[in-house]
Design a protein around this motif. Structure first.
Motif, PDB file in Angstrom:
ATOM      1  N   ALA A 216      35.256 -15.164 -38.540  1.00 24.75           N
ATOM      2  CA  ALA A 216      36.253 -15.975 -37.838  1.00 24.75           C
ATOM      3  C   ALA A 216      36.362 -15.509 -36.399  1.00 24.75           C
ATOM      4  CB  ALA A 216      37.615 -15.869 -38.529  1.00 24.75           C
ATOM      5  N   GLY A 217      36.681 -16.445 -35.514  1.00 30.26           N
ATOM      6  CA  GLY A 217      36.878 -16.084 -34.116  1.00 30.26           C
ATOM      7  C   GLY A 217      35.599 -15.726 -33.410  1.00 30.26           C
ATOM      8  N   GLU A 218      34.482 -16.295 -33.860  1.00 28.55           N
ATOM      9  CA  GLU A 218      33.205 -16.076 -33.172  1.00 28.55           C
ATOM     10  C   GLU A 218      32.877 -17.313 -32.348  1.00 28.55           C
ATOM     11  OE1 GLU A 218      28.541 -14.959 -34.208  1.00 28.55           O
ATOM     12  OE2 GLU A 218      29.845 -15.762 -35.766  1.00 28.55           O
ATOM     13  N   LEU A 222      40.468 -19.124 -31.631  1.00 29.68           N
ATOM     14  CA  LEU A 222      41.698 -18.578 -32.188  1.00 29.68           C
ATOM     15  C   LEU A 222      42.169 -19.288 -33.461  1.00 29.68           C
ATOM     16  CD1 LEU A 222      43.615 -16.258 -31.403  1.00 29.68           C
ATOM     17  CD2 LEU A 222      45.059 -17.978 -30.274  1.00 29.68           C
ATOM     18  N   SER A 224      40.564 -20.341 -35.994  1.00 28.08           N
ATOM     19  CA  SER A 224      39.898 -19.806 -37.185  1.00 28.08           C
ATOM     20  C   SER A 224      40.438 -18.429 -37.548  1.00 28.08           C
ATOM     21  CB  SER A 224      38.377 -19.751 -36.984  1.00 28.08           C
ATOM     22  OG  SER A 224      38.018 -18.805 -35.999  1.00 28.08           O
ATOM     23  N   ILE A 225      40.824 -17.651 -36.548  1.00 31.05           N
ATOM     24  CA  ILE A 225      41.445 -16.349 -36.814  1.00 31.05           C
ATOM     25  C   ILE A 225      42.797 -16.552 -37.483  1.00 31.05           C
ATOM     26  CG2 ILE A 225      42.421 -14.281 -35.755  1.00 31.05           C
ATOM     27  CD1 ILE A 225      40.277 -14.443 -33.616  1.00 31.05           C
ATOM     28  N   HIS A 226      43.572 -17.486 -36.964  1.00 34.92           N
ATOM     29  CA  HIS A 226      44.886 -17.759 -37.537  1.00 34.92           C
ATOM     30  C   HIS A 226      44.770 -18.163 -39.001  1.00 34.92           C
ATOM     31  CE1 HIS A 226      48.413 -20.523 -38.269  1.00 34.92           C
ATOM     32  NE2 HIS A 226      48.997 -19.385 -37.993  1.00 34.92           N
ATOM     33  N   LEU A 237      38.264  -9.077 -40.059  1.00 34.78           N
ATOM     34  CA  LEU A 237      37.753 -10.261 -39.377  1.00 34.78           C
ATOM     35  C   LEU A 237      36.314 -10.023 -38.953  1.00 34.78           C
ATOM     36  CD1 LEU A 237      40.824 -11.158 -37.123  1.00 34.78           C
ATOM     37  CD2 LEU A 237      39.964 -12.472 -39.079  1.00 34.78           C
ATOM     38  N   GLY A 240      35.848 -11.831 -34.788  1.00 33.57           N
ATOM     39  CA  GLY A 240      37.232 -11.826 -34.314  1.00 33.57           C
ATOM     40  C   GLY A 240      37.362 -11.697 -32.814  1.00 33.57           C
ATOM     41  N   VAL A 243      40.112 -13.320 -30.452  1.00 30.56           N
ATOM     42  CA  VAL A 243      41.519 -12.906 -30.423  1.00 30.56           C
ATOM     43  C   VAL A 243      41.952 -12.665 -28.982  1.00 30.56           C
ATOM     44  CG1 VAL A 243      41.188 -10.400 -30.635  1.00 30.56           C
ATOM     45  CG2 VAL A 243      43.222 -11.482 -31.647  1.00 30.56           C
ATOM     46  N   VAL A 272      47.467  -9.260 -35.624  1.00 26.20           N
ATOM     47  CA  VAL A 272      46.210  -8.560 -35.880  1.00 26.20           C
ATOM     48  C   VAL A 272      46.323  -7.087 -35.533  1.00 26.20           C
ATOM     49  CG1 VAL A 272      43.789  -8.361 -35.150  1.00 26.20           C
ATOM     50  CG2 VAL A 272      44.763 -10.622 -35.622  1.00 26.20           C
ATOM     51  N   LEU A 279      38.517  -5.437 -36.552  1.00 25.08           N
ATOM     52  CA  LEU A 279      37.656  -6.409 -35.898  1.00 25.08           C
ATOM     53  C   LEU A 279      36.215  -5.923 -35.994  1.00 25.08           C
ATOM     54  CD1 LEU A 279      39.780  -7.008 -32.662  1.00 25.08           C
ATOM     55  CD2 LEU A 279      39.758  -8.394 -34.746  1.00 25.08           C
TER      56      LEU A 279
END
Length: 377
Positions: A216-218, A222, A224-226, A237, A240, A243, A272, A279
């Motif tokens: 996530a977060g690649e 943001l 997808s991180i959430h 993550l 990540g 972020v 996070v 991360l």
């Protein structure tokens, strides 16, 4: 916030970096083959679509093809490695060589991930895939111990986020949890395939007190991180890196600054950091896939100095033409890190491993700290 024990030193020597104990949490089995092995296995199974059968040319092709600035294009290179990893003998060889290569690079603990569902084209079952890989890891550990470079290797089984087998793969992770599989993951193109599509799998992992990470977060940012942390409950993550989009830096701040006093964290970034969600940052790969423009603008240093739990990882050693030593050296050169910093990143990773607490502590106290004590003089 000033981080008083992060240092600035001259670039570290490659020969010394090889001696540093390392921990890698994000490394894909099908992204770390030796070029010669790809050629050998292609000949064994009659796969005729390799871009080259010359070892050096093939290695260069993988690195150049992966350097596209697009995650989707980057992922296309895996068609060749996955194609030759469809038999028990091939999987066992690739797994063994993976461990040997990591041990030679000074890695003392590794979690290697792969997607069992991608290795069924020649009739293997999911269980046969897992058992072949675990056997290869055991072979590699024995070889590394014999060579005086002991290493502990565990597996993460990955579900492809565009497919519909995530619950089945989660069950596989729990079924083999006492035999070397320590967790679950989802991977693949992020856009259009949010992690919340796989809630059933994550619910199953939590119900069985099992651990999981989520890519996530690649590429997608943001949101997808959430979803990964708030809806799915990810323990870590994968990447990540985005972020950083939830952090407002002081005016004039640069990625290589020594302090980011006055930085303002949004709700996701605060969560996070406060929850110490690790991360799994992969600097070279993040540049290749376009997650960041270049290493100089990578937020690794910002996140490290703001005390996020950052870890250093390779992602795909073949595609990124990299090793853990190389990743550490690139970061040290770019951001002025010294041995104390690299030790902290390594301890971060070991604390974040999906290994039982007592086993993590043993590696930290008996391997990592003594190893860095020698380097620190």
């Amino acid at each position: 916030m000033t981080v008083e024990n992060m240092t600035v030193q001259s670039p570290l020597e490659s020969s010394s970096l090889l001696l540093a104990p390392k921990v890698v949490l994000h490394d894909h089995l099908d992204g770390g083959l030796r070029p010669q092995t790809v050629i050998d296995l292609a000949a064994d199974v009659g796969y005729a679509n390799l871009p080259s059968t010359d070892v050096d040319e093939l290695g260069r092709w993988f690195a150049e093809a992966a350097n596209s600035g697009s995650l989707e294009t980057y992922l296309e290179t895996f068609a060749h490695t996955v194609a030759v990893m469809q038999t028990v003998s091939a999987l066992r060889r690739v797994a063994r060589e993976c461990v040997e290569d990591l041990a030679a690079d000074g890695v003392v603990y590794a979690e290697i991930r792969y997607a069992p569902e991608l290795h069924l084209e020649r009739g293997l079952t999911l269980d046969e895939v897992v058992e072949a890989v675990l056997a290869g890891f055991a072979d590699g550990e024995a070889d590394a111990a014999h060579r005086g470079r002991p290493i502990v290797v565990r597996a993460l089984v990955t579900a492809m986020r565009h497919a519909a087998r995530s619950r089945e793969i989660a069950e596989l992770a729990v079924r083999y949890r006492r035999q070397g599989v320590v967790g679950f993951d989802i991977a693949g193109a992020e856009a259009g395939y949010p992690p919340s599509r796989h809630l059933d799998a994550f619910d199953y992992m939590r119900a069985n007190n099992a651990r999981f990470t989520i890519h996530a977060g690649e590429a997608f940012g943001l949101p997808s991180i959430h979803e990964a942390i708030s809806f799915c409950g990810a323990d870590r993550l994968g990447h990540g890196v985005r972020v950083i989009d939830d952090i407002t830096l002081p005016p004039g701040a640069r990625p290589d600054d020594l302090s980011f006093d006055g930085a303002v964290l949004g709700d996701v970034a605060n969560y996070v950091r406060d929850k110490r969600i690790p991360l799994e940052l992969c600097p070279s790969s993040n540049v290749q896939t376009g997650a960041v423009a270049d290493l100089a603008s990578h937020p690794f240093n910002i996140l490290a100095r703001l005390r996020f739990r950052v870890t250093v990882n390779t992602d795909n050693r073949l595609m990124s033409d990299t090793t853990m030593s190389t990743e550490m050296q690139r970061l040290a050169t770019q951001f002025g890190y010294g041995w104390t910093d690299l030790q902290r990143f390594t301890v971060n990773a070991m604390k974040s491993a999906f290994l039982p607490f007592d086993e993590r502590l043993t590696i930290i106290d008996d391997v990592i700290k003594p190893g860095y004590a020698v380097l620190l003089g």
